[in-house]
Write a protein that holds these residues in place. Structure first.
Motif, PDB file in Angstrom:
ATOM      1  N   PRO A 136       0.806  -1.220   0.000  1.00 56.99           N
ATOM      2  CA  PRO A 136       0.000   0.000   0.000  1.00 56.99           C
ATOM      3  C   PRO A 136       0.841   1.272   0.000  1.00 56.99           C
ATOM      4  O   PRO A 136       0.506   2.244  -0.679  1.00 56.99           O
ATOM      5  CB  PRO A 136      -0.827  -0.137   1.279  1.00 56.99           C
ATOM      6  N   ALA A 137       1.942   1.276   0.759  1.00 54.52           N
ATOM      7  CA  ALA A 137       2.791   2.469   0.810  1.00 54.52           C
ATOM      8  C   ALA A 137       3.376   2.786  -0.561  1.00 54.52           C
ATOM      9  O   ALA A 137       3.348   3.940  -1.020  1.00 54.52           O
ATOM     10  CB  ALA A 137       3.911   2.276   1.841  1.00 54.52           C
ATOM     11  N   LEU A 138       3.918   1.770  -1.241  1.00 57.44           N
ATOM     12  CA  LEU A 138       4.484   1.989  -2.569  1.00 57.44           C
ATOM     13  C   LEU A 138       3.396   2.356  -3.565  1.00 57.44           C
ATOM     14  O   LEU A 138       3.602   3.204  -4.447  1.00 57.44           O
ATOM     15  CB  LEU A 138       5.230   0.741  -3.041  1.00 57.44           C
ATOM     16  N   THR A 139       2.229   1.737  -3.445  1.00 54.45           N
ATOM     17  CA  THR A 139       1.117   2.063  -4.336  1.00 54.45           C
ATOM     18  C   THR A 139       0.765   3.547  -4.252  1.00 54.45           C
ATOM     19  O   THR A 139       0.574   4.216  -5.280  1.00 54.45           O
ATOM     20  CB  THR A 139      -0.120   1.219  -3.980  1.00 54.45           C
ATOM     21  N   LEU A 140       0.697   4.085  -3.043  1.00 55.01           N
ATOM     22  CA  LEU A 140       0.374   5.503  -2.874  1.00 55.01           C
ATOM     23  C   LEU A 140       1.446   6.388  -3.504  1.00 55.01           C
ATOM     24  O   LEU A 140       1.134   7.410  -4.137  1.00 55.01           O
ATOM     25  CB  LEU A 140       0.227   5.829  -1.390  1.00 55.01           C
ATOM     26  N   PHE A 141       2.704   6.008  -3.327  1.00 56.12           N
ATOM     27  CA  PHE A 141       3.796   6.774  -3.941  1.00 56.12           C
ATOM     28  C   PHE A 141       3.664   6.761  -5.463  1.00 56.12           C
ATOM     29  O   PHE A 141       3.868   7.781  -6.126  1.00 56.12           O
ATOM     30  CB  PHE A 141       5.140   6.190  -3.517  1.00 56.12           C
ATOM     31  N   GLN A 142       3.307   5.615  -6.019  1.00 56.48           N
ATOM     32  CA  GLN A 142       3.147   5.509  -7.470  1.00 56.48           C
ATOM     33  C   GLN A 142       1.954   6.321  -7.963  1.00 56.48           C
ATOM     34  O   GLN A 142       2.010   6.943  -9.028  1.00 56.48           O
ATOM     35  CB  GLN A 142       2.987   4.044  -7.864  1.00 56.48           C
ATOM     36  N   LEU A 143       0.867   6.323  -7.200  1.00 57.76           N
ATOM     37  CA  LEU A 143      -0.311   7.085  -7.601  1.00 57.76           C
ATOM     38  C   LEU A 143      -0.011   8.576  -7.675  1.00 57.76           C
ATOM     39  O   LEU A 143      -0.563   9.292  -8.520  1.00 57.76           O
ATOM     40  CB  LEU A 143      -1.466   6.829  -6.626  1.00 57.76           C
ATOM     41  N   ALA A 144       0.855   9.061  -6.787  1.00 58.47           N
ATOM     42  CA  ALA A 144       1.207  10.485  -6.786  1.00 58.47           C
ATOM     43  C   ALA A 144       1.838  10.906  -8.101  1.00 58.47           C
ATOM     44  O   ALA A 144       1.783  12.082  -8.475  1.00 58.47           O
ATOM     45  CB  ALA A 144       2.156  10.783  -5.621  1.00 58.47           C
ATOM     46  N   ALA A 145       2.419   9.942  -8.817  1.00 57.58           N
ATOM     47  CA  ALA A 145       3.095  10.249 -10.076  1.00 57.58           C
ATOM     48  C   ALA A 145       2.154  10.282 -11.267  1.00 57.58           C
ATOM     49  O   ALA A 145       2.513  10.835 -12.318  1.00 57.58           O
ATOM     50  CB  ALA A 145       4.209   9.241 -10.331  1.00 57.58           C
ATOM     51  N   VAL A 146       0.958   9.707 -11.134  1.00 59.93           N
ATOM     52  CA  VAL A 146       0.104   9.555 -12.320  1.00 59.93           C
ATOM     53  C   VAL A 146      -1.301  10.134 -12.161  1.00 59.93           C
ATOM     54  O   VAL A 146      -2.021  10.255 -13.154  1.00 59.93           O
ATOM     55  CB  VAL A 146      -0.021   8.064 -12.711  1.00 59.93           C
ATOM     56  N   LEU A 147      -1.696  10.500 -10.954  1.00 58.07           N
ATOM     57  CA  LEU A 147      -3.056  10.992 -10.733  1.00 58.07           C
ATOM     58  C   LEU A 147      -3.074  12.475 -10.375  1.00 58.07           C
ATOM     59  O   LEU A 147      -2.057  13.053  -9.969  1.00 58.07           O
ATOM     60  CB  LEU A 147      -3.721  10.198  -9.599  1.00 58.07           C
ATOM     61  N   HIS A 148      -4.263  13.058 -10.487  1.00 62.90           N
ATOM     62  CA  HIS A 148      -4.469  14.427 -10.021  1.00 62.90           C
ATOM     63  C   HIS A 148      -4.192  14.479  -8.514  1.00 62.90           C
ATOM     64  O   HIS A 148      -4.527  13.540  -7.778  1.00 62.90           O
ATOM     65  CB  HIS A 148      -5.914  14.851 -10.314  1.00 62.90           C
ATOM     66  N   PRO A 149      -3.570  15.556  -8.020  1.00 63.98           N
ATOM     67  CA  PRO A 149      -3.249  15.643  -6.592  1.00 63.98           C
ATOM     68  C   PRO A 149      -4.433  15.391  -5.663  1.00 63.98           C
ATOM     69  O   PRO A 149      -4.282  14.726  -4.628  1.00 63.98           O
ATOM     70  CB  PRO A 149      -2.719  17.070  -6.437  1.00 63.98           C
ATOM     71  N   ALA A 150      -5.619  15.882  -6.026  1.00 64.55           N
ATOM     72  CA  ALA A 150      -6.781  15.701  -5.152  1.00 64.55           C
ATOM     73  C   ALA A 150      -7.165  14.231  -5.055  1.00 64.55           C
ATOM     74  O   ALA A 150      -7.526  13.738  -3.978  1.00 64.55           O
ATOM     75  CB  ALA A 150      -7.965  16.525  -5.663  1.00 64.55           C
ATOM     76  N   ARG A 151      -7.078  13.517  -6.169  1.00 61.99           N
ATOM     77  CA  ARG A 151      -7.432  12.102  -6.137  1.00 61.99           C
ATOM     78  C   ARG A 151      -6.373  11.294  -5.383  1.00 61.99           C
ATOM     79  O   ARG A 151      -6.693  10.360  -4.649  1.00 61.99           O
ATOM     80  CB  ARG A 151      -7.577  11.556  -7.559  1.00 61.99           C
ATOM     81  N   THR A 152      -5.116  11.676  -5.534  1.00 65.63           N
ATOM     82  CA  THR A 152      -4.055  11.021  -4.767  1.00 65.63           C
ATOM     83  C   THR A 152      -4.255  11.248  -3.278  1.00 65.63           C
ATOM     84  O   THR A 152      -4.096  10.321  -2.465  1.00 65.63           O
ATOM     85  CB  THR A 152      -2.680  11.564  -5.192  1.00 65.63           C
ATOM     86  N   GLU A 153      -4.615  12.455  -2.897  1.00 68.65           N
ATOM     87  CA  GLU A 153      -4.834  12.766  -1.483  1.00 68.65           C
ATOM     88  C   GLU A 153      -5.966  11.923  -0.908  1.00 68.65           C
ATOM     89  O   GLU A 153      -5.870  11.411   0.214  1.00 68.65           O
ATOM     90  CB  GLU A 153      -5.149  14.251  -1.308  1.00 68.65           C
ATOM     91  N   ARG A 154      -7.037  11.739  -1.675  1.00 71.85           N
ATOM     92  CA  ARG A 154      -8.138  10.896  -1.211  1.00 71.85           C
ATOM     93  C   ARG A 154      -7.672   9.450  -1.036  1.00 71.85           C
ATOM     94  O   ARG A 154      -8.073   8.770  -0.083  1.00 71.85           O
ATOM     95  CB  ARG A 154      -9.308  10.964  -2.189  1.00 71.85           C
ATOM     96  N   ALA A 155      -6.843   8.987  -1.975  1.00 76.74           N
ATOM     97  CA  ALA A 155      -6.337   7.617  -1.876  1.00 76.74           C
ATOM     98  C   ALA A 155      -5.481   7.441  -0.622  1.00 76.74           C
ATOM     99  O   ALA A 155      -5.588   6.428   0.081  1.00 76.74           O
ATOM    100  CB  ALA A 155      -5.517   7.274  -3.120  1.00 76.74           C
ATOM    101  N   VAL A 156      -4.653   8.437  -0.320  1.00 76.43           N
ATOM    102  CA  VAL A 156      -3.819   8.375   0.889  1.00 76.43           C
ATOM    103  C   VAL A 156      -4.699   8.322   2.135  1.00 76.43           C
ATOM    104  O   VAL A 156      -4.501   7.491   3.034  1.00 76.43           O
ATOM    105  CB  VAL A 156      -2.861   9.578   0.944  1.00 76.43           C
ATOM    106  N   ASP A 157      -5.693   9.204   2.200  1.00 73.14           N
ATOM    107  CA  ASP A 157      -6.561   9.237   3.377  1.00 73.14           C
ATOM    108  C   ASP A 157      -7.366   7.946   3.522  1.00 73.14           C
ATOM    109  O   ASP A 157      -7.570   7.454   4.640  1.00 73.14           O
ATOM    110  CB  ASP A 157      -7.500  10.436   3.300  1.00 73.14           C
ATOM    111  N   ASN A 158      -7.825   7.400   2.396  1.00 69.20           N
ATOM    112  CA  ASN A 158      -8.577   6.142   2.479  1.00 69.20           C
ATOM    113  C   ASN A 158      -7.678   4.988   2.932  1.00 69.20           C
ATOM    114  O   ASN A 158      -8.102   4.132   3.715  1.00 69.20           O
ATOM    115  CB  ASN A 158      -9.192   5.813   1.114  1.00 69.20           C
ATOM    116  N   ALA A 159      -6.439   4.963   2.463  1.00 70.66           N
ATOM    117  CA  ALA A 159      -5.519   3.901   2.876  1.00 70.66           C
ATOM    118  C   ALA A 159      -5.203   4.005   4.365  1.00 70.66           C
ATOM    119  O   ALA A 159      -5.121   2.993   5.066  1.00 70.66           O
ATOM    120  CB  ALA A 159      -4.230   3.982   2.060  1.00 70.66           C
ATOM    121  N   LEU A 160      -5.045   5.236   4.861  1.00 69.12           N
ATOM    122  CA  LEU A 160      -4.788   5.434   6.285  1.00 69.12           C
ATOM    123  C   LEU A 160      -6.012   5.059   7.112  1.00 69.12           C
ATOM    124  O   LEU A 160      -5.897   4.400   8.150  1.00 69.12           O
ATOM    125  CB  LEU A 160      -4.398   6.887   6.548  1.00 69.12           C
ATOM    126  N   ALA A 161      -7.187   5.472   6.662  1.00 75.18           N
ATOM    127  CA  ALA A 161      -8.415   5.183   7.406  1.00 75.18           C
ATOM    128  C   ALA A 161      -8.680   3.683   7.476  1.00 75.18           C
ATOM    129  O   ALA A 161      -9.187   3.181   8.485  1.00 75.18           O
ATOM    130  CB  ALA A 161      -9.601   5.898   6.760  1.00 75.18           C
TER     131      ALA A 161
END
Length: 318
Positions: A136-161
């Motif tokens: 999950p940690a690496l997945t979030l890092f990879q998403l930051a490279a390819v997604l809009h910042p707002a969508r990446t932020e939601r993914a990070v918060d959902n993974a933490l939650a």
């Protein structure tokens, strides 16, 4: 029969699939494979992937095929890994994204989209449901490279939650991988630093119900408390105010799979080693057995206050 047995045993672990490289490693070349193809015991999905006859099509089979179709060392990554981890807003379907540990540029093949990561840490590759996948940690890092910042932020918060990763774990990986010129590094740094400093997952309706039960029991709690001394152990849903006890709100949806159960056990063991007693409360209980939950919360608080522990208890188990 020997060849068919070897293929069946391999495919049973891989959603009915076998890879050409895997067969070659077993000494099964195309000449020995031809009779099975002619009888349609095997069918080629691509030049690199074969499916066993009778194997049921599924998203997991397609994801497995994507990794087998890629060059050696491939793992499910980016949006596809997010889908396998069950993050909201992501599905396990085509196009499937995979990463291999080498230098290059993004390429599209028949069954996947290939990304390259020159310094891919092998510790960030695990197997889930038989499929090699980015943590999950690496997945979030990879998403930051390819997604809009707002969508990446939601993914990070959902993974933490959902406790797929801790803020500290994500921050540590970002510090290791982020560098100037790497796509998404700046965004990943910002998100990791902000979450490490002050993050608390949004309160769910389930957690609000647990809070209501605690208030009804006269049990003072604080929500989303990071625990651990020199090393982060976990973020407890609730901690008894002034007492060494934590209450974990468990839902059948997010805590019933084998991997989830292992993660829950490891986190609970970590709390016990810190001297914290642990109470699990399940979602169906706070909505359908309120009186029982209120009594259990009060008894848990009293037992912890009396000096018992550290101990583990599940609400309604006694």
């Amino acid at each position: 029969m020997e060849i068919e047995t070897a293929i069946w045993e391999l495919s049973a672990r891989q959603h009915g699939l076998v890879g050409k490289r895997q067969l070659n490693a077993l000494g099964i070349d195309h000449q020995r494979l031809r009779p099975l193809l002619q009888r349609k015991s095997l069918t080629a999905l691509s030049p690199e992937v074969f499916v066993l006859s009778g194997s049921a099509s599924s998203p997991h089979r397609s994801a497995m095929a994507a990794t087998l179709d890629a060059p050696p060392g491939a793992l499910l990554s980016h949006q596809s890994a997010a889908g396998l981890w069950g993050l909201p807003g992501f599905r396990l379907d085509a196009p499937f994204h995979v990463t291999i540990p080498r230098q290059g540029v993004t390429a599209r093949r028949r069954l996947n989209v290939i990304h390259y990561h020159k310094d891919l840490p092998l510790s960030e590759v695990i197997v889930r449901d038989g499929i090699p996948v980015a943590t999950p940690a690496l997945t979030l890092f990879q998403l930051a490279a390819v997604l809009h910042p707002a969508r990446t932020e939601r993914a990070v918060d959902n993974a933490l939650a959902r406790r797929l990763v801790s803020a500290r774990r994500f921050h540590t990986l970002v510090q290791q991988l982020a560098r100037s010129g790497r796509n998404g590094s700046r965004l990943a740094r910002e998100l990791a630093a902000n979450r490490l400093a002050s993050y608390k997952p949004p309160e769910s309706g389930f957690e609000a119900r647990v809070q209501w039960c605690a208030d009804s029991a006269g049990v003072a709690v604080e929500r989303q408390v990071a625990l651990g001394d020199s090393e982060f152990v976990g973020r407890a849903d609730f901690r008894l105010v002034g007492l060494p006890g934590v209450i974990e709100a468990q839902s059948l949806r997010h805590h019933s799979a084998p991997l989830d159960q292992v993660m829950d056990t490891n986190r609970s063991d970590g709390y016990l080693e810190l001297g914290m007693s642990v109470l699990f409360v399940w979602d169906h209980q706070v909505f359908h057995s309120v009186d029982m939950v209120v009594d259990e919360l009060r008894r848990f608080r009293d037992d912890v206050a009396s000096g018992q522990g550290p101990f583990f208890r599940t609400c309604g188990s006694s």
